[in-house]
Structure formats: structure tokens, C-alpha cells
Design a protein around this motif. Structure first.
Motif, PDB file in Angstrom:
ATOM      1  N   ARG A  93       0.843  -1.201   0.000  1.00  3.55           N
ATOM      2  CA  ARG A  93       0.000   0.000   0.000  1.00  3.55           C
ATOM      3  C   ARG A  93       0.883   1.257   0.000  1.00  3.55           C
ATOM      4  N   ARG A  94       0.549   2.169  -0.852  1.00  2.00           N
ATOM      5  CA  ARG A  94       1.263   3.444  -0.902  1.00  2.00           C
ATOM      6  C   ARG A  94       0.243   4.578  -0.918  1.00  2.00           C
ATOM      7  N   LEU A  95       0.731   5.802  -0.721  1.00  2.16           N
ATOM      8  CA  LEU A  95      -0.130   6.974  -0.696  1.00  2.16           C
ATOM      9  C   LEU A  95       0.347   7.951  -1.767  1.00  2.16           C
ATOM     10  N   THR A  97       1.118  -0.475 -10.835  1.00  2.00           N
ATOM     11  CA  THR A  97       0.173  -0.008  -9.815  1.00  2.00           C
ATOM     12  C   THR A  97      -1.188  -0.671  -9.992  1.00  2.00           C
ATOM     13  N   LYS A 118      -4.725   9.798  -1.792  1.00  5.26           N
ATOM     14  CA  LYS A 118      -5.469   8.546  -1.866  1.00  5.26           C
ATOM     15  C   LYS A 118      -4.503   7.357  -1.878  1.00  5.26           C
ATOM     16  N   PRO A 119      -4.876   6.242  -1.220  1.00  2.00           N
ATOM     17  CA  PRO A 119      -3.997   5.060  -1.215  1.00  2.00           C
ATOM     18  C   PRO A 119      -4.104   4.280  -2.520  1.00  2.00           C
ATOM     19  N   PHE A 120      -3.055   3.534  -2.839  1.00  2.56           N
ATOM     20  CA  PHE A 120      -3.058   2.671  -4.021  1.00  2.56           C
ATOM     21  C   PHE A 120      -2.060   1.539  -3.791  1.00  2.56           C
ATOM     22  N   TRP A 121      -2.151   0.497  -4.609  1.00  2.00           N
ATOM     23  CA  TRP A 121      -1.190  -0.606  -4.561  1.00  2.00           C
ATOM     24  C   TRP A 121      -0.021  -0.264  -5.481  1.00  2.00           C
ATOM     25  N   ILE A 133      -6.945   0.550  -5.240  1.00  3.97           N
ATOM     26  CA  ILE A 133      -7.493  -0.122  -4.067  1.00  3.97           C
ATOM     27  C   ILE A 133      -9.000   0.044  -4.081  1.00  3.97           C
ATOM     28  N   HIS A 188       1.154  11.304  -3.539  1.00  2.00           N
ATOM     29  CA  HIS A 188       1.517  12.612  -2.992  1.00  2.00           C
ATOM     30  C   HIS A 188       1.256  13.751  -3.970  1.00  2.00           C
TER      31      HIS A 188
END
Length: 274
Positions: free
Chosen positions: A242-244, A269, A253-256, A272, A246
Motif C-alpha cells: 500500500r502506498r499513498l 500499480t 489517496k492510497p493505491f497498490w 485499491i 503525494h
């Protein structure tokens, strides 16, 4: 008595007795007060001081004994139910046999009172209550002998003396033909070893369904609370993390993101899903 009843009574007993244990007792007589009243108050307070701990302890000990006994009875039911050969029933001690029979009738909806009989070979061992009627049970854990007609006659006499609606004679062995003939038309049911095994097997699915229904909500809640499994990167097949974001339109928003981005600069990517 169910174990939880003992716990509830222990709490109530402590609350009531503690109230008397801490009450103020006057040391001198006031106007219009009798000496006997003050003495009674002092005695009640003295008994409550020790009783506020002793009575709950006794009730909690009874609750623990009830819980242990319940677990043992359920273990006996499981042991006999899982034994297809019938050896567990034939080799069981007479006391365990009475506990097993009592639990088997509980599974059939009876309220059971264990009397203990007069040992391994005599007396009424259980009293059953259902629908406002009382039934008597005599247990005979005999390996090699058939239960004779005299045993059935004895139970019938006790039934008549106590006004019982019916009775059961339960054995791990078998019954003689005269015993079966005498029981007919007298509201006495004879349950031999194979019949007892069938009775236990018929009751066990209902118990399993109840336990399953009880555990289902907890299992569903656990499944709902469990986090989604991390997917694999669509470009290199590595696990994702999980990353955010910037910057850009998805900032905050978070994403893979690919876990190997730092080593290989893989830009795989995935979104989520909510």
C-alpha cells in the motif's frame, strides 16, 4: 444448576451481604430503642462480615463444579458418538454410564435430576421432567447379563408409589423377553445399548447445529474485519504494498504499488477497491 446461575447468585449474595456488613450499628441506646434491636443488628452485621465472602465463594465453587461436570458429560457423549464399535459404551464405569444417560435425556429436552441410585446395581438413578410430567430412570450398566423382568417390575412399583407418568430402564446390554413383555402397556421404555447409541447419534446433530449457529456470527465478523490480501504486480508479478499518492489528481489517496520499485523502478500499480 447451570454454572452461570451460580455466578449470578454469588454476585447478588455479595451485594446484599456487603450492605449489611458495612452498616453502622450504634453502640449506645437512643430514646425509644430496645436493647434487643441493637443486639440483633450487631449479630446481623457480624454474620454479614464473614458471609459476604463465604457465601459467594461457595456459590462460585458450585458453579465451577457444574461447569466441569457439564464438560465431562459432553465428553462422554462425544466419546460414545464417535465410537462405531460400541466398545466405549461397554467398558464405561457405572457412574459415567449414569452421567451419559442423563446427558442423553437432556439432549432430548428433559430436565434431569441426578439421584445417584444406590450404587452400581440398584435404585432410581434419574428423575426427568418434561411438560409438567415426571419420569423415572433406572440405569443398568451390565456387560454380560440381560436385564431381567424383576428390574422392570421394581421400577413400575416405584412409578406407582411416586405417581410418575412413565419410566425408562437403560442398559448397555440387553433385556430378557419377559422384561420386554412386562413393559408393554405400562408406559415403560426399555433402552438397550444399540438403542442408546442411536438416541445419542440422533441428538448430536442438533447440538452441532446450535454450536455452528453460535459461532457463525463471530466467523463472519472476523472475515469482514480481515484486511484484503495484497495483489501481485501486473508488470513483474512481485507482491504489492500500500502506498499513498503525494501529487496529481489522486493526491492523498492510497493505491497498490510494486514492492520492487526501489530496486527495479517497476512502475506497476493497482487501484485499491473500496
Amino acid at each position: 444448576m447451570p454454572w452461570w446461575v451460580g455466578v449470578v447468585l454469588a454476585v447478588i449474595a455479595y451485594a446484599v451481604l456487603h450492605r449489611y456488613a458495612v452498616m453502622e450499628v450504634p453502640t449506645t441506646l437512643s430514646a425509644g430503642q430496645k436493647g434487643g434491636d441493637m443486639l440483633s443488628a450487631m449479630v446481623i452485621k457480624g454474620l454479614a462480615v464473614g458471609g459476604q465472602y463465604l457465601v459467594p465463594f461457595i456459590l462460585l465453587a458450585a458453579a465451577a463444579a457444574s461447569a466441569i461436570g457439564r464438560r465431562k458429560r459432553q465428553g462422554l457423549i462425544a466419546e460414545v458418538g464417535n465410537d462405531a464399535t460400541g466398545a466405549a459404551l461397554r467398558t464405561m464405569g457405572w457412574r459415567d454410564f449414569e452421567l451419559l444417560v442423563g446427558e442423553a435425556f437432556r439432549l432430548r429436552g428433559y430436565a434431569v435430576t441426578e439421584l445417584g441410585g444406590n450404587g452400581a446395581d440398584g435404585g432410581v438413578d434419574l428423575t426427568l421432567t418434561k411438560g409438567g410430567e415426571t419420569f423415572l430412570v433406572q440405569c443398568k450398566r451390565w456387560k454380560a447379563f440381560q436385564v431381567s423382568v424383576e428390574v422392570v417390575r421394581e421400577l413400575y412399583g416405584v412409578m406407582a408409589a411416586q405417581g410418575a407418568a412413565g419410566g425408562f430402564v437403560v442398559t448397555s446390554g440387553t433385556f430378557t423377553e419377559p422384561a420386554r413383555n412386562f413393559a408393554q402397556g405400562r408406559n415403560i421404555e426399555l433402552i438397550d445399548g444399540p438403542a442408546l447409541k442411536k438416541m445419542i447419534d440422533a441428538a448430536r446433530p442438533a447440538v452441532a447445529d446450535k454450536e455452528k449457529a453460535t459461532s457463525a456470527p463471530a466467523a463472519a465478523a472476523a472475515a469482514t474485519a480481515a484486511p484484503a490480501a495484497a495483489p501481485v504486480c501486473p508488470l513483474c508479478g512481485s507482491p504489492m504494498v500500500r502506498r499513498l499518492a503525494h501529487r496529481g489528481a489522486n493526491a492523498g489517496k492510497p493505491f497498490w504499488g510494486c514492492s520492487r520499485y526501489a530496486q527495479t523502478k517497476c512502475g506497476g500499480t493497482r487501484a485499491i477497491e473500496a
